[in-house]
Design a protein around this motif. Structure first.
Motif, PDB file in Angstrom:
ATOM      1  N   HIS A   1       1.456  12.025  -3.634  1.00  0.00           N
ATOM      2  CA  HIS A   1       0.278  11.294  -3.167  1.00  0.00           C
ATOM      3  C   HIS A   1      -0.213  11.806  -1.814  1.00  0.00           C
ATOM      4  O   HIS A   1      -1.411  11.942  -1.597  1.00  0.00           O
ATOM      5  CB  HIS A   1       0.608   9.798  -3.038  1.00  0.00           C
TER       6      HIS A   1
ATOM      7  N   LEU B   1      -7.181   4.588   7.757  1.00  0.00           N
ATOM      8  CA  LEU B   1      -5.949   4.070   7.155  1.00  0.00           C
ATOM      9  C   LEU B   1      -4.734   4.432   8.001  1.00  0.00           C
ATOM     10  O   LEU B   1      -3.838   3.612   8.209  1.00  0.00           O
ATOM     11  CB  LEU B   1      -5.787   4.628   5.736  1.00  0.00           C
TER      12      LEU B   1
ATOM     13  N   VAL C   1       0.833  -1.203   0.000  1.00  0.00           N
ATOM     14  CA  VAL C   1       0.000   0.000   0.000  1.00  0.00           C
ATOM     15  C   VAL C   1       0.865   1.249   0.000  1.00  0.00           C
ATOM     16  O   VAL C   1       0.598   2.213  -0.736  1.00  0.00           O
ATOM     17  CB  VAL C   1      -0.960  -0.005   1.209  1.00  0.00           C
TER      18      VAL C   1
ATOM     19  N   PHE D   1     -11.177  10.097  -2.815  1.00  0.00           N
ATOM     20  CA  PHE D   1     -11.855   8.941  -2.228  1.00  0.00           C
ATOM     21  C   PHE D   1     -11.015   8.366  -1.085  1.00  0.00           C
ATOM     22  O   PHE D   1     -11.530   8.102   0.016  1.00  0.00           O
ATOM     23  CB  PHE D   1     -12.114   7.874  -3.289  1.00  0.00           C
ATOM     24  N   ILE D   2      -9.728   8.171  -1.349  1.00  0.00           N
ATOM     25  CA  ILE D   2      -8.847   7.637  -0.304  1.00  0.00           C
ATOM     26  C   ILE D   2      -8.805   8.583   0.882  1.00  0.00           C
ATOM     27  O   ILE D   2      -8.774   8.164   2.045  1.00  0.00           O
ATOM     28  CB  ILE D   2      -7.422   7.405  -0.863  1.00  0.00           C
ATOM     29  N   ASN D   3      -8.838   9.881   0.597  1.00  0.00           N
ATOM     30  CA  ASN D   3      -8.750  10.875   1.671  1.00  0.00           C
ATOM     31  C   ASN D   3      -9.928  10.780   2.646  1.00  0.00           C
ATOM     32  O   ASN D   3      -9.794  11.107   3.824  1.00  0.00           O
ATOM     33  CB  ASN D   3      -8.668  12.282   1.075  1.00  0.00           C
TER      34      ASN D   3
ATOM     35  N   ASN E   1      -5.853  11.629  -3.623  1.00  0.00           N
ATOM     36  CA  ASN E   1      -7.055  10.960  -4.109  1.00  0.00           C
ATOM     37  C   ASN E   1      -8.212  11.274  -3.156  1.00  0.00           C
ATOM     38  O   ASN E   1      -8.171  10.921  -1.977  1.00  0.00           O
ATOM     39  CB  ASN E   1      -6.806   9.445  -4.187  1.00  0.00           C
TER      40      ASN E   1
ATOM     41  N   PHE F   1       0.220   3.581  -3.128  1.00  0.00           N
ATOM     42  CA  PHE F   1      -0.602   4.767  -2.912  1.00  0.00           C
ATOM     43  C   PHE F   1       0.131   5.891  -2.177  1.00  0.00           C
ATOM     44  O   PHE F   1      -0.460   6.932  -1.904  1.00  0.00           O
ATOM     45  CB  PHE F   1      -1.867   4.391  -2.126  1.00  0.00           C
TER      46      PHE F   1
ATOM     47  N   HIS G   1      -4.498  13.072   1.431  1.00  0.00           N
ATOM     48  CA  HIS G   1      -4.158  12.278   0.249  1.00  0.00           C
ATOM     49  C   HIS G   1      -4.676  12.976  -0.996  1.00  0.00           C
ATOM     50  O   HIS G   1      -5.733  13.621  -0.960  1.00  0.00           O
ATOM     51  CB  HIS G   1      -4.752  10.873   0.347  1.00  0.00           C
TER      52      HIS G   1
ATOM     53  N   PHE H   1     -11.062   8.177   3.869  1.00  0.00           N
ATOM     54  CA  PHE H   1     -10.760   7.117   4.838  1.00  0.00           C
ATOM     55  C   PHE H   1      -9.379   7.285   5.474  1.00  0.00           C
ATOM     56  O   PHE H   1      -8.833   6.351   6.045  1.00  0.00           O
ATOM     57  CB  PHE H   1     -10.840   5.751   4.140  1.00  0.00           C
ATOM     58  N   MET H   2      -8.833   8.497   5.360  1.00  0.00           N
ATOM     59  CA  MET H   2      -7.467   8.730   5.827  1.00  0.00           C
ATOM     60  C   MET H   2      -7.316   8.420   7.316  1.00  0.00           C
ATOM     61  O   MET H   2      -6.293   7.894   7.748  1.00  0.00           O
ATOM     62  CB  MET H   2      -7.076  10.191   5.557  1.00  0.00           C
TER      63      MET H   2
END
Length: 383
Positions: free
Chosen positions: A148, A366, A92, A358-360, A356, A96, A354, A362-363
């Motif tokens: 990223h 994560l 990961v 979408f990823i941000n 991204n 990412f 992040h 769930f930062m």
């Protein structure tokens, strides 16, 4: 009342910095041009530094450091690669989080990100600094480097509140391992005063550690000696750092000689010897009225047999007392043993985002997964 919009300039090298840069950096050696020169000549291979100046009416009123790390250039994320979780984390990180931009210093613990003059407000300074960081990321993207993750680090709880503004609404507030800080007492004149202040249990620990190291000699090493032992120094450094769960960088092989050459007496390098064999070393940096501990190294056999690491902690405490520094910054890691010699935890915070969207979202989850909370017991060694 007339308002003035702050502007910024991004510098790629120390040679580009304005002559009055150090007028602001006088309060923190880690934001000085001399220290930046150390980074420029001996930063980790996967690190690129930039320097940001904030201007009001064309006058320099703020300075900042950024470090961009390329994690795929790190040869190892630690030696403990057997478990599935470690392999997943490595995947990961490399997929990412290949390029991470820190506003601050990833090689140190503490607020070494920026200094603002009292001629500008913290809110306007942070808003302008963020604009500069956005521009820097655009510049890097044109050079085929996509950032990223962006992170502003390390701040106390009070300092983190400055980021509670609209500009940082999409950033995630995180906390990591605390900064371990040893505060000297005004009445202490020598290491003996510190020892006498310990409770019997911890005074016995001190005596036992000192007895174990009776065959070890310690001396401050100058540039010539550091150069002479440099291969061994790097071997001892790597022996310690390779056991970390993962590493975001490794020091360059010329790092310690370069540091000593450029910062001279402000960089303290102590070697630990048995006869003529170098078995360990520690380093400290003088930063105003504080001492910052830096990287160290040792071989495993002597570390266990001579209680080398604990003795290094005692030596650094003794030096800080004798030289009348108000505090000793032990940084993070090895929290419990640092606590056992009297260091106190200072919780540190940062902000991360992040690229991204979408990823941000769930930062938070994560971050907690990949940087799990460290369980440790805080000690109080004093009477």
């Amino acid at each position: 009342m007339e308002t003035t919009i702050l502007t910024y300039k991004i510098f790629d090298s120390v040679a580009q910095l304005p002559n009055n840069w150090n007028d602001l950096a006088v309060g923190n050696i880690f934001l000085s041009s001399s220290y930046f020169e150390v980074l420029e000549k001996s930063a980790p291979k996967n690190m690129t530094c930039h320097y940001i100046g904030l201007y009001k009416n064309e006058k320099l009123e703020g300075i900042a450091l950024t470090q961009m790390l390329t994690l795929t250039d790190v040869s190892s994320f630690g030696v403990n690669k057997s478990c599935i979780k470690s392999k997943l984390r490595d995947f990961v990180f490399k997929t990412f989080a290949e390029h991470v931009l820190f506003v601050g210093n990833n090689m140190l613990t503490g607020q070494n990100a920026f200094i603002f003059s009292n001629q500008i407000t913290t809110t306007e300074a942070l808003s302008t600094l963020k604009k500069a960081v956005i521009q820097l990321k655009k510049d890097l993207k044109r050079q085929k480097t996509k950032i990223h993750i962006t992170s502003f680090k390390d701040f106390t709880i009070e300092g983190s509140k400055d980021f509670e503004i609209e500009s940082f609404k999409k950033y995630y507030l995180f906390t990591t391992q605390p900064n371990m800080v040893f505060l000297n007492q005004p009445e202490w004149e020598s290491e003996n005063d510190y020892v006498n202040a310990l409770s019997k249990k911890y005074r016995d620990h001190y005596k036992r550690a000192r007895k174990k190291s009776e065959m070890v000699t310690k001396r401050q090493m100058d540039l010539e000696e550091i150069n002479f032992y440099n291969d061994k120094i790097n071997e001892l450094y790597f022996n310690v750092t390779k056991n970390a769960p993962f590493n975001t960088f490794y020091l360059a092989e010329n790092h310690f000689p370069t540091f000593k050459q450029l910062l001279g007496d402000k960089f303290l390098f102590y070697g630990y010897f048995i006869e003529d064999k170098l078995i360990g070393f520690n380093t400290m940096i003088i930063n105003g009225c504080a001492l910052d501990t830096y990287f160290l190294g040792y071989d495993d056999d002597h570390q266990k047999d001579k209680m080398l690491y604990l003795n290094m902690l005692y030596d650094m405490i003794g030096y800080s007392i004798t030289k009348k520094y108000t505090k000793l910054i032990f940084s993070r890691t090895a929290l419990e043993i640092k606590s056992s010699v009297g260091a106190k935890p200072i919780e540190m915070f940062g902000y991360v985002k992040h690229s991204n969207k979408f990823i941000n979202l769930f930062m938070g989850k994560l971050f907690q997964y990949f940087d799990p909370k460290v369980t440790w017991i805080e000690r109080n060694p004093f009477k």
